[in-house]
Scaffold this active site. Structure first.
Site, mmCIF file in Angstrom:
data_model
loop_
_atom_site.group_PDB
_atom_site.id
_atom_site.type_symbol
_atom_site.label_atom_id
_atom_site.label_comp_id
_atom_site.label_asym_id
_atom_site.label_seq_id
_atom_site.Cartn_x
_atom_site.Cartn_y
_atom_site.Cartn_z
ATOM 1 C CE1 TYR A 179 -4.221 -1.535 0.131
ATOM 2 C CE2 TYR A 179 -3.103 -3.085 1.587
ATOM 3 C CZ TYR A 179 -4.182 -2.750 0.790
ATOM 4 O OH TYR A 179 -5.221 -3.619 0.645
ATOM 5 C CG LEU A 180 2.813 2.237 3.068
ATOM 6 C CD1 LEU A 180 3.733 2.096 4.263
ATOM 7 C CD2 LEU A 180 1.846 3.394 3.272
#
Length: 775
Positions: free
Chosen positions: A734-735
């Site tokens: 997600y990052l």
DNA sequence: TTATCTACTTAGGAACTACTGG
DNA sequence: CCAGTAGTTCCTAAGTAGATAA
């Protein structure tokens, strides 16, 4: 109760609740809340959560000890910029310079761990370096077992904490845009290697896919460089898959009604699969045993001596297995090494594929071995026999001009060979448990194909940043729409935006009963006046999501209305499903789907937290800042892990050590006082005399010990704090790595402190980002 | 429209390895 | 050197979502 606050500008942050079960909304430090209102302008690009307040959140997995987490806030946005980012062929970037000349060689892309250099390394390997220790702490989990039924923890309540604490924001650092690169083209070099290839458009074969797809909105995906739409590669060479070894009967007899039983190898194999799981908590699940028995019995035959599971004693096999394990553990390092090497040699060729002339790692080239299905949560199929996969179950996808991999099992052959360059899989077979599904063999995460799509994912999320304000305004307007479907779409979008919920596709009855946003049941969301919603449901992997959130009044009212006249098990959003929702989202932004919000929310939160002022910190402190941000994201996304079995013992031990050290300090202080007066130190507790140190030395020792104590206390805190939080998932999925890389550059933190070797390989595409990059 | 296929991402836990401090 | 833990990798289940078929 509402903990709201006034400021809204502060990012919200989710905080974990210290004591899981108690928590209340503290009045004082409220959180930002607000009812937003309508839109407005200023607020905008900030993560939604920052606009509304949340009350608290906690989660727990059922059945495991997962405490809850609390939520609190979120983030704030940044300026916008759009960027251009490149589409340059990854490979061209990665491959660093060296490859220039080497013409006919294959480039190698990412090999994370063992790269065994030995043979061929393509020319360049990317400069990844190695790692060092990253920082997060984690806990390990011991063994299985522990059954237990789900404990349901009480939903937590809220606490609002303020978050001010940490840092406030900082001016914007510099934001620039990223480089633009243009896309050059890619593969220029490709095809030089390997034989020829050139399959241009694919197609062919049996099911060929269609290539064209038109686009309605913008262009859907990416088109690889040179080819036609939807084409993922031009040449693909690989060696197929490797199969697990055939079963070797051990001859250890299990007991039935206390007596040894003879089993055929086939029967024994399945019995062994069960025996090996004796110490897991599946043993306490009736469903597991029932399913196992059903399948095993088919193999035993109706008239077998063994007529029921309860009279079976698998202990002898279990023990044999344990001793085999022990034996293996006892082998000397050299033996182990030799064994490993041998295995490597055998597998080496399967580890790599050559895609458009670049050597890439294959992700899962090992066919899954037979075993008992280990479904998560209350899976209806747990315990069923997952049968052995044979070559005739496997379809291979490979370049037209590449040699067809030899079937590793003599006398057998592949089910089918395809040459479909619109897909990225190298092979697949039908999942034996759910025959409608497939298991695919793909390239590893370090490959450029994966890297490219990863980057596209983040670019899409960044694009959302530019649309989020309008989207929020639009759905806010629809909270009160008289069209029920519209209202449901608005509320669902709001929940996905604010809480980072998953979309929630429909599930079959033969799967665990879990939900996502669109499949929430009435009983999963309880309204608590005046405007709090209490969520409690099992999400992906049967991880429990518990949270209490303060929402805007219209949302609250809408939820109440959606619930009226329904049973607890009815769908909350009866007019909605993920495809309708996504179809709607696509009208708001090209390519927008529900999952993009999770990526956006996670990355913007990291970007925001990392960009607050942190000057003057040293590397270690910066790493802590990063971990803290990482943790907030993990909480937002509800990434949990179960508490290690030995966690409490470890904590106790840490406490004891700290106490010991404190005693040491006390003693040293006494000695110091005496030393200052010229007296000798007292005897140590065990009666032995101590060295007579001068005051300076004692002071130094005291300081050292105190520092040690502090460090231990910090470690202890982090450990407790993170015992149920899984930081890895968000980092991997997600990052946006560019946020991390740019921040590392700005703060002179070696990237290896944050990304391990695998991550460095996976995120090779992000390493050259400009330090001023902002999500 | 809905159901089914298909392809690919995301996920937690087990197994394995490396590191640390005693 | 050794144990115990922290950190990494492997494994494969469980999601999302688009395309097609019914």
């Amino acid at each position: 109760m509402n903990c709201s606050s006034d400021e809204d500008d502060k990012p919200l942050v989710f905080r974990r609740n210290p004591k899981p079960d108690k928590v209340k909304c503290s009045s004082p430090p409220p959180k930002p809340s607000l009812k937003p209102s309508n839109d407005s302008d200023s607020e905008d690009d900030k993560p939604l959560s920052s606009k509304f307040s949340t009350v608290s959140k906690g989660n727990t997995n059922n059945s495991k000890n997962r405490p809850h987490m609390n939520v609190s806030t979120a983030h704030k946005p940044r300026v916008k910029d759009e960027d251009s980012d490149d589409e340059k062929p990854l490979s061209s970037k990665f491959i660093s310079k060296p490859n220039v000349g080497s013409v006919n060689k294959v480039h190698q892309n990412g090999s994370a761990s063992r790269d065994n250099q030995s043979k061929n390394i393509g020319i360049n390997k990317r400069p990844l370096d190695n790692e060092r220790s990253p920082g997060q702490s984690s806990i390990k989990k011991p063994k299985p077992s522990d059954s237990s039924t789900p404990v349901n923890r009480r939903p937590v309540n809220l606490k609002a904490e303020t978050k001010s604490d940490d840092d406030d924001d900082l001016p914007i650092a510099q934001r620039t845009k990223n480089q633009a690169s243009s896309s050059s083209k890619q593969s220029s070099s490709k095809q030089k290697v390997i034989k020829k290839n050139s399959s241009s458009l694919n197609q062919t074969n049996k099911k060929s896919k269609k290539v064209i797809k038109e686009s309605k909105y913008s262009k859907p995906s990416k088109v690889p460089p040179g080819s036609g739409e939807g084409q993922k590669w031009s040449s693909l060479v690989h060696s197929g898959v490797i199969f697990p070894p055939a079963y070797k009967p051990h001859g250890v007899k299990m007991l039935y009604k206390g007596k040894p039983v003879d089993l055929t190898p086939e029967q024994e194999e399945v019995a062994t699969m069960f025996a090996v799981m004796l110490d897991t908590d599946y043993m306490s699940k009736p469903k597991f045993k029932e399913n196992f028995w059903g399948d095993w019995r088919k193999i035993l035959g109706k008239n077998h001596l063994i007529q029921n599971l309860d009279d079976c004693d698998f202990k002898p096999i279990y023990e044999w297995h344990q001793s085999e394990k022990e034996k293996k553990k006892q082998m000397s390092t050299e033996e182990k090494k030799a064994l490993k090497e041998e295995k490597m040699k055998l597998e080496e060729k399967y580890m790599w594929a050559v895609v458009d002339g670049v050597k890439e790692k294959v992700g899962n080239f090992r066919v899954e071995p037979p075993g008992l299905f280990r479904g998560r949560g209350e899976h209806p199929k747990m315990g069923k026999l997952k049968k052995r996969i044979r070559p005739s179950d496997i379809t291979i996808n490979i370049g037209k001009d590449a040699p067809i991999p030899e079937c590793p099992i003599p006398g057998e052959s592949w089910k089918e060979i395809r040459h479909d360059n619109t897909v990225t899989w190298l092979a697949y077979w039908n999942d034996p448990i759910n025959t409608k599904e497939f298991k695919y063999v793909f390239l590893a995460a370090s490959s450029s194909l994966k890297g490219q799509s990863d980057k596209e994912k983040y670019e899409k999320a960044r694009m959302l940043k530019g649309h989020i304000q309008g989207i929020r305004t639009a759905y806010t307007k629809n909270f009160g729409s008289k069209d029920v479907t519209k209202r449901q779409v608005a509320v669902a979008t709001y929940l996905i935006d604010k809480l980072a919920l998953r979309a929630g596709n429909e599930k079959d009855d033969d799967e665990a009963d879990t939900v996502g946003c669109c499949t929430l049941k009435v009983e999963n969301v309880e309204p608590s006046p005046p405007n709090i919603l209490k969520f409690d449901f099992l999400g992906k992997d049967s991880i429990r999501y518990q949270n209490e959130v303060e929402v805007e009044l219209p949302v609250f009212k809408a939820i109440q209305q959606f619930r009226t006249g329904k049973q607890g098990s009815d769908d909350l959003f009866d007019k909605l499903d993920t495809s309708k929702l996504n179809a709607h989202l696509k009208e708001l932004m090209p390519g927008l789907t529900a999952k993009v919000f999770r990526t956006y929310n996670a990355s913007i939160t990291l970007d925001d937290m990392l960009s607050r002022e942190t000057k003057g910190r040293d590397v270690a402190e910066n790493v802590v800042v990063y971990q803290h941000a990482n943790k907030e994201v993990a909480i937002i996304c509800n990434h949990q892990r179960s508490v290690s079995k030995s966690h409490s013992a470890q904590m106790t031990r840490l406490n004891e050590k700290i106490d010991e050290l404190k005693d040491v300090v006390k003693e040293l202080e006494t000695d110091l006082a005496r030393a200052k007066k010229g007296k000798p130190p007292l005897k140590s507790s065990d009666g032995k005399p101590k060295r007579n140190l001068n005051p300076e030395a004692l002071e130094k020792k005291i300081a050292q010990t105190k520092a040690k104590i502090e460090k231990m206390e910090r470690d202890k805190e982090t450990k407790e704090d993170l015992k149920t939080v899984a930081l890895g998932t968000s980092k991997i999925n997600y990052l946006d790595p560019r946020i991390t890389v740019a921040w590392c550059k700005r703060h002179e933190v070696p990237i290896e402190k944050i990304f391990n070797k695998s991550l460095l390989a996976k995120f090779a595409w992000s390493m050259d980002v400009d330090p001023s990059f902002r999500f």
